[in-house]
Design a protein around this motif. Sequence first.
Motif, PDB file in Angstrom:
ATOM      1  N   GLN A 538      -4.500  27.113  11.782  1.00 40.64           N
ATOM      2  CA  GLN A 538      -4.583  25.714  12.197  1.00 40.64           C
ATOM      3  C   GLN A 538      -3.194  25.142  12.458  1.00 40.64           C
ATOM      4  O   GLN A 538      -3.004  24.360  13.395  1.00 40.64           O
ATOM      5  N   ASN A 539      -2.232  25.526  11.647  1.00 44.26           N
ATOM      6  CA  ASN A 539      -0.863  25.059  11.859  1.00 44.26           C
ATOM      7  C   ASN A 539      -0.279  25.627  13.150  1.00 44.26           C
ATOM      8  O   ASN A 539       0.437  24.930  13.880  1.00 44.26           O
ATOM      9  N   LEU A 540      -0.578  26.894  13.447  1.00 49.26           N
ATOM     10  CA  LEU A 540      -0.089  27.485  14.679  1.00 49.26           C
ATOM     11  C   LEU A 540      -0.646  26.764  15.910  1.00 49.26           C
ATOM     12  O   LEU A 540       0.043  26.649  16.927  1.00 49.26           O
ATOM     13  N   LEU A 541      -1.859  26.278  15.792  1.00 46.82           N
ATOM     14  CA  LEU A 541      -2.502  25.599  16.918  1.00 46.82           C
ATOM     15  C   LEU A 541      -2.182  24.111  16.970  1.00 46.82           C
ATOM     16  O   LEU A 541      -2.522  23.440  17.950  1.00 46.82           O
ATOM     17  N   ALA A 542      -1.553  23.590  15.909  1.00 44.29           N
ATOM     18  CA  ALA A 542      -1.266  22.164  15.840  1.00 44.29           C
ATOM     19  C   ALA A 542      -0.151  21.783  16.806  1.00 44.29           C
ATOM     20  O   ALA A 542       0.716  22.595  17.138  1.00 44.29           O
ATOM     21  N   LYS A 543      -0.156  20.522  17.238  1.00 44.95           N
ATOM     22  CA  LYS A 543       0.870  20.045  18.159  1.00 44.95           C
ATOM     23  C   LYS A 543       2.216  19.980  17.465  1.00 44.95           C
ATOM     24  O   LYS A 543       3.240  20.325  18.049  1.00 44.95           O
ATOM     25  N   ARG A 544       2.208  19.532  16.208  1.00 42.27           N
ATOM     26  CA  ARG A 544       3.440  19.468  15.418  1.00 42.27           C
ATOM     27  C   ARG A 544       3.387  20.581  14.380  1.00 42.27           C
ATOM     28  O   ARG A 544       2.869  20.413  13.281  1.00 42.27           O
ATOM     29  N   GLN A 545       3.902  21.702  14.738  1.00 39.78           N
ATOM     30  CA  GLN A 545       3.823  22.913  13.920  1.00 39.78           C
ATOM     31  C   GLN A 545       4.890  22.895  12.830  1.00 39.78           C
ATOM     32  O   GLN A 545       6.066  22.617  13.094  1.00 39.78           O
ATOM     33  N   LEU A 546       4.480  23.186  11.592  1.00 32.87           N
ATOM     34  CA  LEU A 546       5.430  23.335  10.500  1.00 32.87           C
ATOM     35  C   LEU A 546       6.059  24.719  10.556  1.00 32.87           C
ATOM     36  O   LEU A 546       5.417  25.696  10.941  1.00 32.87           O
ATOM     37  N   MET A 547       7.316  24.807  10.143  1.00 35.50           N
ATOM     38  CA  MET A 547       8.029  26.079  10.164  1.00 35.50           C
ATOM     39  C   MET A 547       8.408  26.468   8.742  1.00 35.50           C
ATOM     40  O   MET A 547       8.870  25.631   7.959  1.00 35.50           O
ATOM     41  N   ASN A 548       8.155  27.729   8.390  1.00 35.99           N
ATOM     42  CA  ASN A 548       8.491  28.256   7.058  1.00 35.99           C
ATOM     43  C   ASN A 548       7.855  27.415   5.959  1.00 35.99           C
ATOM     44  O   ASN A 548       8.530  26.840   5.100  1.00 35.99           O
ATOM     45  N   ALA A 549       6.524  27.343   6.001  1.00 42.47           N
ATOM     46  CA  ALA A 549       5.773  26.563   5.022  1.00 42.47           C
ATOM     47  C   ALA A 549       4.594  27.377   4.528  1.00 42.47           C
ATOM     48  O   ALA A 549       4.182  28.364   5.150  1.00 42.47           O
ATOM     49  N   SER A 550       4.064  26.985   3.384  1.00 34.98           N
ATOM     50  CA  SER A 550       2.850  27.612   2.834  1.00 34.98           C
ATOM     51  C   SER A 550       1.871  26.522   2.469  1.00 34.98           C
ATOM     52  O   SER A 550       2.258  25.381   2.190  1.00 34.98           O
TER      53      SER A 550
END
Length: 709
Positions: A538-550
Amino acid sequence: MPSYHHVRTSTFDVRLRLRLHLLMVAIIFLAQSAYSVMGFARPYSRPANHAKNPLLKTTTISDARSANTSSRVVRLSQSTNYSDRSSKRLRIKTKTMLSSIIATLLMTIKPAGAATATAEKTKTMLSTVLAALSTTIKPTGAATAVAAAPSYHLTRILFLRMLAIVYIAAFSVAKFQNKGLIGDRGIAPARLVLNDCQKRQELRSARRKEWAEERKKYSQKGSWVMNKLSDSRIATLFRNKFWFRTDRADRPLPCLLWLAKDRRNLNPWLDGLANTGLLLSTIMLATGSANALLIFALWLIQRSFMSVGGVFYGYGWEPQLAELTFHAMFLVPLLSMDPFFGSKSGVFAVPTLVLWAIRFYLFKIMLGAGLIKIKSSDKKWKPGDMSTMYYFYETQPVPNPFSRQFHFMPKAWHKFEVWSNHFVELVAPFLLLLPFRKLRLSGAIIQIMFQLTLITSGNLSFLNWLTVAPAILCLDDVFLTNNLSSFAQKVLIGTPMTSSFAASLKSGSMLLHTPLPRKVISLAFFILMAKLNVKVVQNLLAKRQLMNASFDKMRLAGTYGAFGVVAEEREELIIESAVDANGPWKEYNFNVKPGDVNRTPRWISPYHHRIDWQMWICAQTGRIERNPWMLSFLLKLLQQEKDVIGLLESDPWDGSGTSPKYIRVEKYKYSYNKRGSTPYWNRERIGRYFPYGQGVLTEAMLKDIIRGR
């Protein structure tokens, strides 16, 4: 003489029976073909380089006994007879069935008169079909062994050795740097993290105790058992010793440093954990094997450092290493250190579901890295510009000796690099998940070559080495034995049992099977990772993608990315100190961070200097308020703290007999000089980074600032 109607009816019956029997023959033929394609009765043809390859020499029972090899080799060789007998029985049954059908057809077709010509044509056609079918199922030579399912045992050996190399680098960094970074007198002592977690645990325990007392007033029918379980001694111990000991993000901190009785003396623990990790990873590198207990120990030590490491263990490759190690725990036997562990009936197969989970792990890393670039605000990654690589080699965290050569490549080449990067990170990862072997092999080779290119162009810690490891598991044993030279095979996948295993693999006599407990455990692991990765996708598909998160408390599955924004100019922070506020000022030189303009960068990957990397981040993120660790760093430099000074290349005050009293941080702009020219760097002063204005700092001033935070 038969009538016309009788002849026509007889001919119609012959045709009907003929079609029915031919349908039966076709079904049997297709079944036989499918049986062969699936690998159960596929003839084996010896490769051309078989005789030249020392790992592919045929091992017989007598050879194994005469060479005093292990009983596993004997079992593998004995399985050849079993495979031959099974294949022979299959061929006999098929031939018998075909003969019976043909005989039935020939007996059926016996019309008289006008139907004679049709019968003769039918017999001729049946003879042709029988000859074709007999040729199809005829074995080639003596190689009639049943081919096994795809094997990944040699691949697992190579994977574990690559993982061991990464861990040796990681624990070497911990051994030589952790005391200065998170030691008792380091920049950010680990005891401070443990103490904060302890306070949160005590507060939560007190709140739960109050809640438990209040709950007794409103106990509901049927809740007595659950209340007893939740209030049991084991449950309470679990909460107080683990679940309630959380960081600021409410995530439990698995850490072996909790066992230390005196938190003011953690340096021996830090050294002990690093040395233990080095020992275990060296064993894994030497043997090419591991069991679940060894992998769990590596994971726990890595997580211990991550729990107390703060900003110095906040890089994306730290949780990435822990996640891959967690996957590897389910890839190896529970207790055995034998890379070809099995039973009397054959070698245990490498768990297929775990292999696919690791492939997805690589898929999300590469896709996340690509998506973070095209979603970022940096137009240099976007079509129409594509100029990122004009600047990357000069502004990357830690350049190496080849970085300047890459930087001065033609602009057309740099644009091609950006397009290639997008292909490798956005398109090629999908090849890793395809069930087609050739495409999956192509995807793995693309990723490995890409990471090797990054290794040659910069010092990105062990990140690229770590990313190569899961790509290896997209290959298989046949690929390794057919494409690696004999020397490479001895170095990369050589073990005392490798030759015998490779011989059994190539002869088709190897039998692989998976015991039921392993199937259940692998399925449970696969379901767990699938559930944890839902939010990652879901994060990969999100417009505002988080980086290096869990997104789970245990940080078992994460989302990753790197270099979403690339700077166009390189800014460096230069720390200077002096005995007098009016100078002269002496500059502190770091191990790999650009400072001295005459010094050529070093190639240290997969090793990593954390303080150098953190200084680069500090220069990129702006004011010192966003990097409070640097206040402590400056204070330790003024105090001449031995472990902290040891993080640098040298102490400018060593041997002078005096200690600095004033310190400041200047900001400079660095750029490459032309190839072959000196000095290596050009630099231009931008201004004062800290303290702001034209002031200087003393030890007392730094202590006041730190206390006031």
